[in-house]
Design a protein around this motif. Structure first.
Motif, PDB file in Angstrom:
ATOM      1  N   ILE A   1       0.835  -1.200   0.000  1.00 19.00           N
ATOM      2  CA  ILE A   1       0.000   0.000   0.000  1.00 19.00           C
ATOM      3  C   ILE A   1       0.870   1.250   0.000  1.00 19.00           C
ATOM      4  O   ILE A   1       0.603   2.213  -0.741  1.00 19.00           O
ATOM      5  CB  ILE A   1      -0.960  -0.019   1.203  1.00 19.00           C
ATOM      6  N   TRP A   2       1.913   1.247   0.803  1.00 23.66           N
ATOM      7  CA  TRP A   2       2.819   2.400   0.806  1.00 23.66           C
ATOM      8  C   TRP A   2       3.443   2.587  -0.573  1.00 23.66           C
ATOM      9  O   TRP A   2       3.592   3.716  -1.055  1.00 23.66           O
ATOM     10  CB  TRP A   2       3.905   2.263   1.871  1.00 23.66           C
ATOM     11  N   TYR A   3       3.798   1.478  -1.227  1.00 20.68           N
ATOM     12  CA  TYR A   3       4.379   1.572  -2.571  1.00 20.68           C
ATOM     13  C   TYR A   3       3.433   2.284  -3.527  1.00 20.68           C
ATOM     14  O   TYR A   3       3.822   3.226  -4.216  1.00 20.68           O
ATOM     15  CB  TYR A   3       4.717   0.177  -3.109  1.00 20.68           C
ATOM     16  N   VAL A   4       2.168   1.864  -3.573  1.00 20.58           N
ATOM     17  CA  VAL A   4       1.262   2.461  -4.560  1.00 20.58           C
ATOM     18  C   VAL A   4       0.978   3.922  -4.237  1.00 20.58           C
ATOM     19  O   VAL A   4       0.829   4.754  -5.143  1.00 20.58           O
ATOM     20  CB  VAL A   4      -0.055   1.660  -4.707  1.00 20.58           C
ATOM     21  N   VAL A   5       0.913   4.254  -2.954  1.00 21.03           N
ATOM     22  CA  VAL A   5       0.613   5.636  -2.561  1.00 21.03           C
ATOM     23  C   VAL A   5       1.802   6.556  -2.821  1.00 21.03           C
ATOM     24  O   VAL A   5       1.620   7.747  -3.109  1.00 21.03           O
ATOM     25  CB  VAL A   5       0.186   5.677  -1.073  1.00 21.03           C
ATOM     26  N   SER A   6       2.999   6.020  -2.774  1.00 23.21           N
ATOM     27  CA  SER A   6       4.198   6.848  -2.908  1.00 23.21           C
ATOM     28  C   SER A   6       4.686   7.001  -4.349  1.00 23.21           C
ATOM     29  O   SER A   6       5.752   7.571  -4.594  1.00 23.21           O
ATOM     30  CB  SER A   6       5.323   6.285  -2.036  1.00 23.21           C
ATOM     31  N   ARG A   7       3.907   6.526  -5.311  1.00 19.64           N
ATOM     32  CA  ARG A   7       4.273   6.721  -6.723  1.00 19.64           C
ATOM     33  C   ARG A   7       4.113   8.200  -7.086  1.00 19.64           C
ATOM     34  O   ARG A   7       3.378   8.943  -6.439  1.00 19.64           O
ATOM     35  CB  ARG A   7       3.388   5.878  -7.646  1.00 19.64           C
ATOM     36  N   PRO A   8       4.777   8.636  -8.178  1.00 23.66           N
ATOM     37  CA  PRO A   8       4.617  10.026  -8.620  1.00 23.66           C
ATOM     38  C   PRO A   8       3.165  10.371  -8.936  1.00 23.66           C
ATOM     39  O   PRO A   8       2.339   9.479  -9.175  1.00 23.66           O
ATOM     40  CB  PRO A   8       5.484  10.091  -9.887  1.00 23.66           C
ATOM     41  N   LYS A   9       2.868  11.648  -8.961  1.00 22.69           N
ATOM     42  CA  LYS A   9       1.497  12.122  -9.143  1.00 22.69           C
ATOM     43  C   LYS A   9       0.850  11.594 -10.421  1.00 22.69           C
ATOM     44  O   LYS A   9      -0.355  11.349 -10.446  1.00 22.69           O
ATOM     45  CB  LYS A   9       1.465  13.661  -9.139  1.00 22.69           C
ATOM     46  N   HIS A  10       1.640  11.392 -11.472  1.00 20.15           N
ATOM     47  CA  HIS A  10       1.070  10.966 -12.749  1.00 20.15           C
ATOM     48  C   HIS A  10       0.893   9.446 -12.846  1.00 20.15           C
ATOM     49  O   HIS A  10       0.448   8.942 -13.885  1.00 20.15           O
ATOM     50  CB  HIS A  10       1.941  11.450 -13.915  1.00 20.15           C
ATOM     51  N   VAL A  11       1.217   8.712 -11.789  1.00 20.61           N
ATOM     52  CA  VAL A  11       1.150   7.244 -11.816  1.00 20.61           C
ATOM     53  C   VAL A  11       0.054   6.750 -10.882  1.00 20.61           C
ATOM     54  O   VAL A  11       0.017   7.109  -9.705  1.00 20.61           O
ATOM     55  CB  VAL A  11       2.494   6.620 -11.389  1.00 20.61           C
ATOM     56  N   ASN A  12      -0.855   5.928 -11.401  1.00 23.22           N
ATOM     57  CA  ASN A  12      -1.879   5.276 -10.575  1.00 23.22           C
ATOM     58  C   ASN A  12      -1.782   3.769 -10.775  1.00 23.22           C
ATOM     59  O   ASN A  12      -1.875   3.277 -11.900  1.00 23.22           O
ATOM     60  CB  ASN A  12      -3.277   5.746 -10.953  1.00 23.22           C
ATOM     61  N   ILE A  13      -1.589   3.038  -9.683  1.00 20.03           N
ATOM     62  CA  ILE A  13      -1.655   1.579  -9.735  1.00 20.03           C
ATOM     63  C   ILE A  13      -3.123   1.205  -9.531  1.00 20.03           C
ATOM     64  O   ILE A  13      -3.664   1.348  -8.441  1.00 20.03           O
ATOM     65  CB  ILE A  13      -0.786   0.933  -8.635  1.00 20.03           C
ATOM     66  N   ASN A  14      -3.781   0.745 -10.588  1.00 16.70           N
ATOM     67  CA  ASN A  14      -5.215   0.469 -10.492  1.00 16.70           C
ATOM     68  C   ASN A  14      -5.529  -0.680  -9.547  1.00 16.70           C
ATOM     69  O   ASN A  14      -6.461  -0.602  -8.750  1.00 16.70           O
ATOM     70  CB  ASN A  14      -5.791   0.165 -11.869  1.00 16.70           C
ATOM     71  N   ASP A  15      -4.789  -1.778  -9.692  1.00 18.12           N
ATOM     72  CA  ASP A  15      -5.026  -2.889  -8.782  1.00 18.12           C
ATOM     73  C   ASP A  15      -3.780  -3.737  -8.641  1.00 18.12           C
ATOM     74  O   ASP A  15      -2.896  -3.722  -9.494  1.00 18.12           O
ATOM     75  CB  ASP A  15      -6.226  -3.743  -9.214  1.00 18.12           C
ATOM     76  N   MET A  16      -3.728  -4.479  -7.534  1.00 21.48           N
ATOM     77  CA  MET A  16      -2.593  -5.331  -7.236  1.00 21.48           C
ATOM     78  C   MET A  16      -3.095  -6.592  -6.546  1.00 21.48           C
ATOM     79  O   MET A  16      -3.839  -6.516  -5.567  1.00 21.48           O
ATOM     80  CB  MET A  16      -1.599  -4.584  -6.333  1.00 21.48           C
ATOM     81  N   LEU A  17      -2.701  -7.757  -7.068  1.00 21.86           N
ATOM     82  CA  LEU A  17      -3.035  -9.046  -6.477  1.00 21.86           C
ATOM     83  C   LEU A  17      -1.770  -9.607  -5.841  1.00 21.86           C
ATOM     84  O   LEU A  17      -0.760  -9.788  -6.520  1.00 21.86           O
ATOM     85  CB  LEU A  17      -3.568  -9.998  -7.550  1.00 21.86           C
TER      86      LEU A  17
END
Length: 253
Positions: free
Chosen positions: A221-237
């Motif tokens: 969760i920290w990884y996806v939240v800490s991505r740059p503003k232009h990056v969205n991780i839609n989902d992760m399994l």
């Protein structure tokens, strides 16, 4: 003011692990939970350990009116939430559909689906004027596959998957990110709750294999939240190495 993360189900498991990793990274925290003693203890511990500040919200996300009042009482400066982690959720029972306990069904639907919606509606409206924010919904492998006797729990997590996709669409115009995190087997209080306090039966769920732990999911969760503003991780399994599907595991360990 430092960034703010609001975490539901913050007093145990993945929610508590998220509280630690976000506090460690300088976030102030709004901690939402039902157990007053644990909520106060965890809040004080986080403040002392990480030199952050917290708001404690004692609320059951199933209770819409009480939840609205509790969230309204949060000071205005705390409503500039940067990250919402919709973690509160549970499974109860493991019975075929014809033998299911309808009270268990109500609890799962009211918590995993309706409670998530109630929280998201409030907090997304705090994020919209800021044209920023990130909503992280905790789903499950049960939202990707259906397994024997999982019926209603699987249905609620399929709903979380659909709602995550819908939020991504609806909130796109407001520059709000949405991510679904879907874990496989994670050893937390989850199985103890599912089996209503039967610790031995819960322990057997993980016998012979090394499951994920709450910190593994918090780290993702920290990884996806800490991505740059232009990056969205839609989902992760996320699965333990010993688990290939919802039901296929290697207990050779």
């Amino acid at each position: 003011m430092s960034k703010i993360a609001l975490i539901t189900g913050a007093t145990s498991g993945i929610g508590e692990a998220c509280a630690h990793i976000f506090a460690q990274n300088g976030y102030n925290l709004i901690l939402v939970a039902r157990r007053a003693d644990r909520l106060a203890k965890i809040a004080h511990h986080l403040e002392a350990k990480y030199a952050i500040t917290t708001q404690q919200v004692l609320a059951d996300i199933r209770e819409k009116e009480n939840l609205n009042k509790a969230f309204e009482a949060i000071p205005a400066e705390w409503k500039k939430v940067d990250v919402l982690i919709n973690n509160a959720g549970l499974s109860q029972g493991l019975d075929p559909i014809d033998k299911g306990n309808t009270d268990d069904w109500d609890t799962m639907i009211d918590t995993n689906v309706k409670g998530l919606l109630y929280v998201t509606k409030i907090v997304s409206n705090w994020m919209i004027p800021n044209k920023s924010g990130h909503i992280v919904n905790i789903g499950s492998i049960a939202g990707q596959e259906v397994y024997p006797n999982g019926n209603v729990y699987c249905a609620t997590k399929h709903a979380v998957d659909a709602l995550s996709k819908a939020m991504r669409i609806d909130l796109l115009q407001h520059d709000i990110k949405v991510t679904a995190i879907n874990p496989g087997m994670v050893e937390t209080e989850f199985s103890v709750v599912r089996f209503k306090g039967d610790a031995e039966r819960a322990k057997n769920v993980y016998a012979g294999l090394e499951p994920l732990i709450a910190d593994d999911i918090a780290d993702a969760i920290w990884y996806v939240v800490s991505r740059p503003k232009h990056v969205n991780i839609n989902d992760m399994l996320i699965m333990p190495t010993a688990q290939a599907t919802a039901t296929l595991v290697n207990r050779a360990g």
